[in-house]
Design a protein around this motif. Structure first.
Motif, PDB file in Angstrom:
ATOM      1  N   ILE A   1       9.551  -1.187  -3.004  1.00 15.20           N
ATOM      2  CA  ILE A   1       8.286  -1.849  -2.683  1.00 15.20           C
ATOM      3  C   ILE A   1       7.841  -1.368  -1.308  1.00 15.20           C
ATOM      4  O   ILE A   1       8.678  -1.103  -0.439  1.00 15.20           O
ATOM      5  CB  ILE A   1       8.450  -3.394  -2.721  1.00 15.20           C
ATOM      6  CG1 ILE A   1       7.109  -4.100  -2.644  1.00 15.20           C
ATOM      7  CG2 ILE A   1       9.367  -3.886  -1.610  1.00 15.20           C
ATOM      8  CD1 ILE A   1       6.380  -4.168  -3.935  1.00 15.20           C
TER       9      ILE A   1
ATOM     10  N   TYR B   1      11.394 -13.031  -1.718  1.00 17.71           N
ATOM     11  CA  TYR B   1      11.817 -12.396  -2.954  1.00 17.71           C
ATOM     12  C   TYR B   1      10.862 -12.726  -4.087  1.00 17.71           C
ATOM     13  O   TYR B   1      10.464 -11.878  -4.872  1.00 17.71           O
ATOM     14  CB  TYR B   1      13.235 -12.840  -3.306  1.00 17.71           C
ATOM     15  CG  TYR B   1      13.686 -12.348  -4.644  1.00 17.71           C
ATOM     16  CD1 TYR B   1      13.768 -10.978  -4.915  1.00 17.71           C
ATOM     17  CD2 TYR B   1      14.029 -13.236  -5.654  1.00 17.71           C
ATOM     18  CE1 TYR B   1      14.187 -10.519  -6.147  1.00 17.71           C
ATOM     19  CE2 TYR B   1      14.452 -12.780  -6.884  1.00 17.71           C
ATOM     20  CZ  TYR B   1      14.526 -11.417  -7.121  1.00 17.71           C
ATOM     21  OH  TYR B   1      14.938 -10.973  -8.353  1.00 17.71           O
TER      22      TYR B   1
ATOM     23  N   GLY C   1      17.607  -9.747  -4.262  1.00 23.03           N
ATOM     24  CA  GLY C   1      16.404  -9.697  -3.437  1.00 23.03           C
ATOM     25  C   GLY C   1      16.112  -8.276  -2.999  1.00 23.03           C
ATOM     26  O   GLY C   1      16.687  -7.326  -3.531  1.00 23.03           O
ATOM     27  N   TRP C   2      15.226  -8.131  -2.024  1.00 22.66           N
ATOM     28  CA  TRP C   2      14.816  -6.800  -1.561  1.00 22.66           C
ATOM     29  C   TRP C   2      15.724  -6.369  -0.420  1.00 22.66           C
ATOM     30  O   TRP C   2      15.824  -7.060   0.595  1.00 22.66           O
ATOM     31  CB  TRP C   2      13.358  -6.807  -1.119  1.00 22.66           C
ATOM     32  CG  TRP C   2      12.439  -7.068  -2.261  1.00 22.66           C
ATOM     33  CD1 TRP C   2      11.921  -8.261  -2.647  1.00 22.66           C
ATOM     34  CD2 TRP C   2      11.970  -6.111  -3.217  1.00 22.66           C
ATOM     35  NE1 TRP C   2      11.147  -8.107  -3.775  1.00 22.66           N
ATOM     36  CE2 TRP C   2      11.157  -6.802  -4.149  1.00 22.66           C
ATOM     37  CE3 TRP C   2      12.142  -4.727  -3.377  1.00 22.66           C
ATOM     38  CZ2 TRP C   2      10.525  -6.154  -5.214  1.00 22.66           C
ATOM     39  CZ3 TRP C   2      11.513  -4.094  -4.431  1.00 22.66           C
ATOM     40  CH2 TRP C   2      10.719  -4.806  -5.338  1.00 22.66           C
TER      41      TRP C   2
ATOM     42  N   LEU D   1       7.185 -10.993  -3.770  1.00 21.54           N
ATOM     43  CA  LEU D   1       7.073  -9.542  -3.835  1.00 21.54           C
ATOM     44  C   LEU D   1       7.480  -9.052  -5.215  1.00 21.54           C
ATOM     45  O   LEU D   1       8.480  -9.528  -5.732  1.00 21.54           O
ATOM     46  CB  LEU D   1       7.975  -8.867  -2.792  1.00 21.54           C
ATOM     47  CG  LEU D   1       7.571  -9.008  -1.338  1.00 21.54           C
ATOM     48  CD1 LEU D   1       8.580  -8.283  -0.450  1.00 21.54           C
ATOM     49  CD2 LEU D   1       6.187  -8.440  -1.098  1.00 21.54           C
ATOM     50  N   PRO D   2       6.744  -8.107  -5.783  1.00 21.93           N
ATOM     51  CA  PRO D   2       5.473  -7.553  -5.339  1.00 21.93           C
ATOM     52  C   PRO D   2       4.379  -8.628  -5.263  1.00 21.93           C
ATOM     53  O   PRO D   2       4.401  -9.584  -6.024  1.00 21.93           O
ATOM     54  CB  PRO D   2       5.127  -6.519  -6.422  1.00 21.93           C
ATOM     55  CG  PRO D   2       6.415  -6.263  -7.144  1.00 21.93           C
ATOM     56  CD  PRO D   2       7.191  -7.518  -7.060  1.00 21.93           C
TER      57      PRO D   2
ATOM     58  N   HIS E   1       3.904   2.148   9.381  1.00 21.49           N
ATOM     59  CA  HIS E   1       3.591   1.478  10.641  1.00 21.49           C
ATOM     60  C   HIS E   1       4.741   0.586  11.108  1.00 21.49           C
ATOM     61  O   HIS E   1       4.744   0.115  12.235  1.00 21.49           O
ATOM     62  CB  HIS E   1       2.305   0.648  10.503  1.00 21.49           C
ATOM     63  CG  HIS E   1       2.466  -0.596   9.688  1.00 21.49           C
ATOM     64  ND1 HIS E   1       2.623  -0.583   8.320  1.00 21.49           N
ATOM     65  CD2 HIS E   1       2.521  -1.890  10.048  1.00 21.49           C
ATOM     66  CE1 HIS E   1       2.747  -1.830   7.884  1.00 21.49           C
ATOM     67  NE2 HIS E   1       2.695  -2.638   8.901  1.00 21.49           N
TER      68      HIS E   1
ATOM     69  N   ASP F   1       3.575  -3.289   2.708  1.00 19.60           N
ATOM     70  CA  ASP F   1       2.601  -4.350   2.464  1.00 19.60           C
ATOM     71  C   ASP F   1       2.898  -5.146   1.195  1.00 19.60           C
ATOM     72  O   ASP F   1       2.203  -6.135   0.923  1.00 19.60           O
ATOM     73  CB  ASP F   1       1.189  -3.751   2.352  1.00 19.60           C
ATOM     74  CG  ASP F   1       0.745  -3.094   3.645  1.00 19.60           C
ATOM     75  OD1 ASP F   1       1.127  -3.600   4.718  1.00 19.60           O
ATOM     76  OD2 ASP F   1       0.032  -2.083   3.580  1.00 19.60           O
ATOM     77  N   GLY F   2       3.871  -4.685   0.446  1.00 19.17           N
ATOM     78  CA  GLY F   2       4.249  -5.409  -0.771  1.00 19.17           C
ATOM     79  C   GLY F   2       3.270  -5.248  -1.916  1.00 19.17           C
ATOM     80  O   GLY F   2       3.329  -6.010  -2.890  1.00 19.17           O
TER      81      GLY F   2
ATOM     82  N   CYS G   1       7.037   4.115   3.666  1.00 15.51           N
ATOM     83  CA  CYS G   1       6.693   2.700   3.492  1.00 15.51           C
ATOM     84  C   CYS G   1       7.572   2.036   2.430  1.00 15.51           C
ATOM     85  O   CYS G   1       7.691   0.812   2.403  1.00 15.51           O
ATOM     86  CB  CYS G   1       5.227   2.570   3.084  1.00 15.51           C
ATOM     87  SG  CYS G   1       4.069   3.085   4.377  1.00 15.51           S
ATOM     88  N   PHE G   2       8.192   2.842   1.579  1.00 13.92           N
ATOM     89  CA  PHE G   2       9.004   2.287   0.481  1.00 13.92           C
ATOM     90  C   PHE G   2      10.456   2.159   0.936  1.00 13.92           C
ATOM     91  O   PHE G   2      11.356   2.787   0.375  1.00 13.92           O
ATOM     92  CB  PHE G   2       8.875   3.167  -0.757  1.00 13.92           C
ATOM     93  CG  PHE G   2       7.465   3.253  -1.274  1.00 13.92           C
ATOM     94  CD1 PHE G   2       6.965   2.271  -2.115  1.00 13.92           C
ATOM     95  CD2 PHE G   2       6.634   4.296  -0.904  1.00 13.92           C
ATOM     96  CE1 PHE G   2       5.660   2.332  -2.586  1.00 13.92           C
ATOM     97  CE2 PHE G   2       5.322   4.368  -1.370  1.00 13.92           C
ATOM     98  CZ  PHE G   2       4.838   3.390  -2.209  1.00 13.92           C
ATOM     99  N   PHE G   3      10.689   1.366   1.958  1.00 10.55           N
ATOM    100  CA  PHE G   3      12.023   1.276   2.556  1.00 10.55           C
ATOM    101  C   PHE G   3      12.839   0.116   2.010  1.00 10.55           C
ATOM    102  O   PHE G   3      13.943  -0.120   2.463  1.00 10.55           O
ATOM    103  CB  PHE G   3      11.932   1.214   4.088  1.00 10.55           C
ATOM    104  CG  PHE G   3      11.119   0.062   4.624  1.00 10.55           C
ATOM    105  CD1 PHE G   3      11.711  -1.191   4.797  1.00 10.55           C
ATOM    106  CD2 PHE G   3       9.787   0.219   4.952  1.00 10.55           C
ATOM    107  CE1 PHE G   3      10.968  -2.250   5.290  1.00 10.55           C
ATOM    108  CE2 PHE G   3       9.038  -0.834   5.441  1.00 10.55           C
ATOM    109  CZ  PHE G   3       9.619  -2.084   5.604  1.00 10.55           C
ATOM    110  N   ARG G   4      12.278  -0.604   1.037  1.00 13.92           N
ATOM    111  CA  ARG G   4      13.017  -1.710   0.431  1.00 13.92           C
ATOM    112  C   ARG G   4      13.222  -1.473  -1.056  1.00 13.92           C
ATOM    113  O   ARG G   4      12.304  -1.042  -1.755  1.00 13.92           O
ATOM    114  CB  ARG G   4      12.273  -3.028   0.640  1.00 13.92           C
ATOM    115  CG  ARG G   4      12.334  -3.520   2.068  1.00 13.92           C
ATOM    116  CD  ARG G   4      11.432  -4.717   2.283  1.00 13.92           C
ATOM    117  NE  ARG G   4      10.033  -4.360   2.079  1.00 13.92           N
ATOM    118  CZ  ARG G   4       9.017  -5.197   2.259  1.00 13.92           C
ATOM    119  NH1 ARG G   4       9.253  -6.440   2.636  1.00 13.92           N
ATOM    120  NH2 ARG G   4       7.768  -4.792   2.076  1.00 13.92           N
TER     121      ARG G   4
END
Lengths: 132, 132
Positions: free
Chosen positions: B80, B6, A115-116, B9-10, A100, B83-84, A106-109
């Motif tokens: 991740i 950071y 960090g992410w 997450l998660p 969305h 939505d984390g 959805c797993f774009f990080r």
């Protein structure tokens, strides 16, 4: 395989409040697109229609993926895991973006020591995704 | 990205009894290998050691994947979701078989109108998998 086994898989009785995790994988690229939840009703509708239907834990109702955004998922293959309690859908993602937020996946990080880090490419402006 | 994001997450607080779904995907083939659960402790150990550590909901303890079978998972990437609350591990699966039934993937059965059809190839005799 016995008819009994066919009927009892997926094993929704083993789920969390009757819900099992369902993973969507892109048929073309193999990318893992998203994870959502299914109950028996959403699974039955998925099988019957060939389109991914999940159950929204937050909205507590069936979630026909793409019903608002148009980004439906055509289901090409349904897999079940060894324990019968996780579903894998191999899908063709209409519009390219399953997320969305406008990314393919959805797993774009990705986790890094700092960090992410965003590694996915945004295909769609999320502001336009729900105005179709 | 802020340091706060950071740290949060998660988002294990959003999990089910503190557990989040974790998907393992094969780094080489892209195959979805398995789905298991992680709590904060198993995630921290995964990051620290570079090996997949899950939390077994049935045994209610950390599950260091491969600790009995030798089929450990070297973690090459951690993703991740938006939505984390779902983790994707990209792994190198030692021994080839992620599934305790000896298949590469736990998702070795496909839905057909006649029932569940085994499509995966058994790489390892499960009887030998836990005698190493």
């Amino acid at each position: 395989m016995s008819a009994t086994e066919y009927k009892t898989l997926p094993n929704f009785a083993a789920g969390i409040d009757g819900l099992l995790p369902a993973i969507a994988q892109d048929a073309a690229s193999g990318a893992v697109l998203m994870m959502a939840w299914m109950n028996a009703e959403s699974y039955a509708e998925t099988v019957a229609t060939g389109r991914a239907v999940y159950f929204s834990r937050t909205r507590k109702k069936l979630w026909r993926k793409g019903e608002e955004s148009g980004n439906i998922q055509h289901v090409r293959d349904i897999r079940i895991d060894c324990d019968g309690d996780t579903i894998l859908l191999v899908v063709e993602q209409v519009g390219g973006a399953a997320c969305h937020e406008g990314y393919q996946s959805c797993f774009f990080r990705r986790h890094t020591p700092e960090g992410w880090q965003t590694v996915g490419e945004r295909l769609v402006d999320p502001a336009t995704l729900y105005k179709k």
